[in-house]
Design a protein around this motif. Structure first.
Motif, mmCIF file in Angstrom:
data_model
loop_
_atom_site.group_PDB
_atom_site.id
_atom_site.type_symbol
_atom_site.label_atom_id
_atom_site.label_comp_id
_atom_site.label_asym_id
_atom_site.label_seq_id
_atom_site.Cartn_x
_atom_site.Cartn_y
_atom_site.Cartn_z
ATOM 1 N N VAL A 13 2.311 -31.899 31.572
ATOM 2 C CA VAL A 13 2.291 -32.930 30.526
ATOM 3 C C VAL A 13 3.276 -32.591 29.415
ATOM 4 O O VAL A 13 3.887 -33.485 28.822
ATOM 5 N N SER A 14 3.457 -31.319 29.149
ATOM 6 C CA SER A 14 4.363 -30.907 28.071
ATOM 7 C C SER A 14 5.829 -31.142 28.414
ATOM 8 O O SER A 14 6.696 -31.057 27.534
ATOM 9 N N ILE A 15 6.120 -31.460 29.672
ATOM 10 C CA ILE A 15 7.491 -31.751 30.091
ATOM 11 C C ILE A 15 7.666 -33.267 30.104
ATOM 12 O O ILE A 15 7.049 -33.971 30.901
ATOM 13 N N ASP A 16 8.480 -33.769 29.229
ATOM 14 C CA ASP A 16 8.690 -35.211 29.111
ATOM 15 C C ASP A 16 9.457 -35.722 30.331
ATOM 16 O O ASP A 16 10.611 -35.334 30.556
ATOM 17 N N SER A 17 8.823 -36.595 31.112
ATOM 18 C CA SER A 17 9.486 -37.152 32.295
ATOM 19 C C SER A 17 9.444 -38.674 32.289
ATOM 20 O O SER A 17 9.387 -39.314 33.347
ATOM 21 N N ALA A 18 9.473 -39.269 31.088
ATOM 22 C CA ALA A 18 9.492 -40.725 30.988
ATOM 23 C C ALA A 18 10.726 -41.269 31.699
ATOM 24 O O ALA A 18 11.826 -40.714 31.605
ATOM 25 N N ASP A 80 7.796 -39.572 37.405
ATOM 26 C CA ASP A 80 8.060 -40.273 36.146
ATOM 27 C C ASP A 80 6.785 -40.804 35.509
ATOM 28 O O ASP A 80 5.774 -41.038 36.172
ATOM 29 N N THR A 81 6.864 -40.995 34.207
ATOM 30 C CA THR A 81 5.824 -41.687 33.442
ATOM 31 C C THR A 81 6.460 -42.888 32.755
ATOM 32 O O THR A 81 7.687 -43.021 32.711
ATOM 33 N N VAL A 82 5.613 -43.746 32.219
ATOM 34 C CA VAL A 82 6.139 -44.806 31.356
ATOM 35 C C VAL A 82 6.528 -44.188 30.019
ATOM 36 O O VAL A 82 6.097 -43.077 29.680
ATOM 37 N N PRO A 83 7.335 -44.877 29.216
ATOM 38 C CA PRO A 83 7.762 -44.319 27.926
ATOM 39 C C PRO A 83 6.591 -44.141 26.959
ATOM 40 O O PRO A 83 5.511 -44.693 27.140
ATOM 41 N N HIS A 84 6.873 -43.375 25.913
ATOM 42 C CA HIS A 84 5.849 -43.127 24.887
ATOM 43 C C HIS A 84 6.440 -43.305 23.492
ATOM 44 O O HIS A 84 6.027 -42.640 22.542
ATOM 45 N N ILE A 85 7.399 -44.197 23.372
ATOM 46 C CA ILE A 85 8.054 -44.451 22.076
ATOM 47 C C ILE A 85 7.020 -44.893 21.045
ATOM 48 O O ILE A 85 6.210 -45.792 21.298
ATOM 49 N N GLY A 86 7.033 -44.234 19.906
ATOM 50 C CA GLY A 86 6.120 -44.585 18.828
ATOM 51 C C GLY A 86 4.752 -43.942 18.921
ATOM 52 O O GLY A 86 3.903 -44.157 18.058
ATOM 53 N N ILE A 87 4.531 -43.135 19.977
ATOM 54 C CA ILE A 87 3.253 -42.445 20.121
ATOM 55 C C ILE A 87 3.452 -40.988 19.702
ATOM 56 O O ILE A 87 4.166 -40.242 20.376
ATOM 57 N N ASN A 89 3.257 -37.078 19.300
ATOM 58 C CA ASN A 89 2.788 -35.930 20.087
ATOM 59 C C ASN A 89 2.316 -36.327 21.489
ATOM 60 O O ASN A 89 1.372 -35.739 22.026
ATOM 61 N N ALA A 90 2.994 -37.300 22.090
ATOM 62 C CA ALA A 90 2.555 -37.794 23.399
ATOM 63 C C ALA A 90 2.680 -36.747 24.499
ATOM 64 O O ALA A 90 1.957 -36.802 25.501
ATOM 65 N N THR A 91 3.590 -35.785 24.325
ATOM 66 C CA THR A 91 3.762 -34.754 25.349
ATOM 67 C C THR A 91 3.197 -33.408 24.886
ATOM 68 O O THR A 91 3.559 -32.363 25.429
ATOM 69 N N VAL A 92 2.331 -33.457 23.907
ATOM 70 C CA VAL A 92 1.596 -32.254 23.488
ATOM 71 C C VAL A 92 0.166 -32.405 23.995
ATOM 72 O O VAL A 92 -0.627 -33.163 23.430
ATOM 73 N N PRO A 93 -0.169 -31.737 25.100
ATOM 74 C CA PRO A 93 -1.508 -31.923 25.666
ATOM 75 C C PRO A 93 -2.601 -31.455 24.710
ATOM 76 O O PRO A 93 -2.485 -30.409 24.086
ATOM 77 N N ARG A 94 -3.646 -32.285 24.601
ATOM 78 C CA ARG A 94 -4.766 -31.946 23.729
ATOM 79 C C ARG A 94 -6.061 -32.052 24.516
ATOM 80 O O ARG A 94 -6.327 -33.063 25.174
ATOM 81 N N ILE A 95 -6.849 -30.963 24.473
ATOM 82 C CA ILE A 95 -8.114 -30.921 25.208
ATOM 83 C C ILE A 95 -9.271 -30.966 24.229
ATOM 84 O O ILE A 95 -9.299 -30.231 23.237
ATOM 85 N N ASP A 96 -10.206 -31.851 24.502
ATOM 86 C CA ASP A 96 -11.431 -31.940 23.719
ATOM 87 C C ASP A 96 -12.554 -32.177 24.710
ATOM 88 O O ASP A 96 -12.639 -33.237 25.329
ATOM 89 N N GLY A 97 -13.394 -31.162 24.883
ATOM 90 C CA GLY A 97 -14.456 -31.258 25.878
ATOM 91 C C GLY A 97 -13.892 -31.313 27.275
ATOM 92 O O GLY A 97 -13.089 -30.456 27.666
ATOM 93 N N ASP A 98 -14.253 -32.349 28.031
ATOM 94 C CA ASP A 98 -13.788 -32.483 29.403
ATOM 95 C C ASP A 98 -12.664 -33.501 29.538
ATOM 96 O O ASP A 98 -12.429 -34.038 30.623
ATOM 97 N N ARG A 99 -11.952 -33.762 28.450
ATOM 98 C CA ARG A 99 -10.832 -34.692 28.502
ATOM 99 C C ARG A 99 -9.545 -34.010 28.037
ATOM 100 O O ARG A 99 -9.561 -33.200 27.117
ATOM 101 N N MET A 100 -8.431 -34.401 28.679
ATOM 102 C CA MET A 100 -7.117 -34.008 28.202
ATOM 103 C C MET A 100 -6.335 -35.275 27.889
ATOM 104 O O MET A 100 -6.263 -36.182 28.706
ATOM 105 N N TRP A 101 -5.762 -35.314 26.676
ATOM 106 C CA TRP A 101 -4.946 -36.432 26.251
ATOM 107 C C TRP A 101 -3.470 -36.077 26.372
ATOM 108 O O TRP A 101 -3.077 -34.917 26.214
ATOM 109 N N GLY A 102 -2.642 -37.086 26.611
ATOM 110 C CA GLY A 102 -1.199 -36.908 26.656
ATOM 111 C C GLY A 102 -0.588 -37.851 27.677
ATOM 112 O O GLY A 102 -1.251 -38.274 28.624
#
Length: 391
Positions: A13-18, A80-87, A89-102
């Motif tokens: 996730v930390s590697i931007d592949s948009a 590839d992923t879709v773009p994340h313009i305007g989001i 820290n989109a490629t900074v993975p964040r874990i809270d409980g049993d979820r990872m965001w990014g």
């Protein structure tokens, strides 16, 4: 095992592949990371350039027995992923409980991590393999699917294929295809102080849209499939005119026609052409043309009782203890299976961690328990294949 999958997912996730065709940096850095993983785990690594600086990557664990020739289990996973313009820290993975965001956690780097960890485990634990396992990481799935199209055109073949996409670990054997195209109306420019001297292409397009909706929507709603909702017809974009003081001489709409796998794309376009012809006969002032499609993909419509499906169902039941419904199902979105099944004729099941409702969203996330369980499901499918347990 499970921590390894989560750690690897965070790194991916930390590697931007948009997708670079959609304004991102492209897949090159992620492809290099995948190749490095393959080399470090003793897999056969190959790259295949699809577009400038955009290459598919394959990792293969070869068979070892004398009877394995021609037996290949393919895993298709897009880089590839879709773009994340305007989001932020989109490629900074964040874990809270049993979820990872990014960006990409759900679509579809969770499946990438699961497949990588699973094949690494298979390489360590199963020395005798009656068949090979190939992981194919494709570019451009989110735009025009040129990565998988390139692979299929190059002769890609397999005994069976798994496409890694978010299905909440339910086996998917059917999904819709897509035909995307533009309709253009043609008018005549004039000064807006004398609009009667012109022919307003936007006004024409209003008639086109009303006509197509009045005929298309009721007709499509009557068409069915045992595992899919009816086909759909959506006008996604509209553009026309060059200035507020000029009668527009051109207007363009983009149409997304989601098809059932039983529908022939050529027949879909012929139906649209017929509706347009009827309109122009009824309203001689309308001048409309349809451009050639820029996407034309059949859906997926596989059997519910083939050896691949049975193996996937067995793996899901074993790993989840029956908490996940392993009944083969269908989904309305499309995947690389349109090429693997629709063009190459490879039996294909779509399955992966996460819920499609989270894909492409501003706060994309994946359930880490799904990712962990998917790792085990993928491993079980791989193991049963190379140990000759499929009927």
């Amino acid at each position: 095992m499970t921590d390894q999958t989560v750690d690897l997912l965070a790194r991916l996730v930390s590697i931007d592949s948009a997708n670079s065709s959609m304004g991102g940096p492209g897949e090159a850095d992620l492809a290099a990371e995948i190749a490095s993983f393959g080399h470090s785990h003793g897999l056969v690594v190959a790259t295949d350039e699809v577009l400038p600086d955009r290459s598919n990557v394959s990792l293969t664990l070869p068979g070892t027995t004398g009877t394995h020739a021609g037996r290949r289990l393919l895993f298709d996973l897009h880089l590839d992923t879709v773009p994340h313009i305007g989001i932020p820290n989109a490629t900074v993975p964040r874990i809270d409980g049993d979820r990872m965001w990014g960006r990409g956690t759900c679509d579809t780097k969770g499946a990438l991590a699961a497949a990588l960890v699973a094949v690494g485990r298979l390489a360590r634990e199963v020395a005798e393999r009656d068949g090979e396992v190939m992981l194919l990481f494709t570019v451009d799935e989110e735009y025009l699917k040129r990565g998988v199209a390139h692979a299929v055109a190059g002769g890609l073949n397999a005994t069976a294929a798994i496409v890694g996409e978010p299905t909440s670990l339910r086996p998917i054997v059917a999904h819709k295809g897509a035909v995307r195209f533009r309709i253009v109306t043609h008018g005549r420019a004039a000064h807006t102080s004398k609009p009667e001297n012109g022919d307003n292409a936007i006004h024409q397009m209003v008639e086109v849209i009303d006509w197509l909706r009045e005929r298309g929507e009721p007709a499509l709603s009557m068409r069915g499939h045992p595992r899919l909702t009816p086909p759909t017809f959506t006008i996604g974009t509209i553009s026309g005119g060059v200035g507020v003081n000029i009668v527009p001489d051109r207007c363009v709409i983009d149409i997304d026609r989601r098809t059932l796998p039983t529908e022939d794309p050529a027949a879909v376009l012929a139906e649209i052409d017929g509706w347009l012809a009827d309109l122009m006969r009824a309203r001689p002032g309308v001048k409309a043309t349809r451009e050639d499609p820029y996407i034309s993909e059949r859906g997926l419509d596989g059997p519910v009782d083939g050896s691949l499906v049975v193996a996937v169902q067995s793996a899901v039941a074993k790993v989840t203890g029956g908490s996940v419904d392993a009944t083969p199902d269908g989904v309305p979105y499309g995947t690389d299976a349109t090429h693997l099944w629709g063009l190459a004729g490879i039996p294909t099941v779509v399955i992966g961690p996460g819920d499609i409702a989270q894909a492409h969203t501003i706060d994309e996330w994946v359930d880490l328990n799904d990712v962990r369980q998917c790792t085990e499901v993928y491993y079980e499918v791989m193991r049963s294949f190379v140990q000759g347990e499929w009927s």
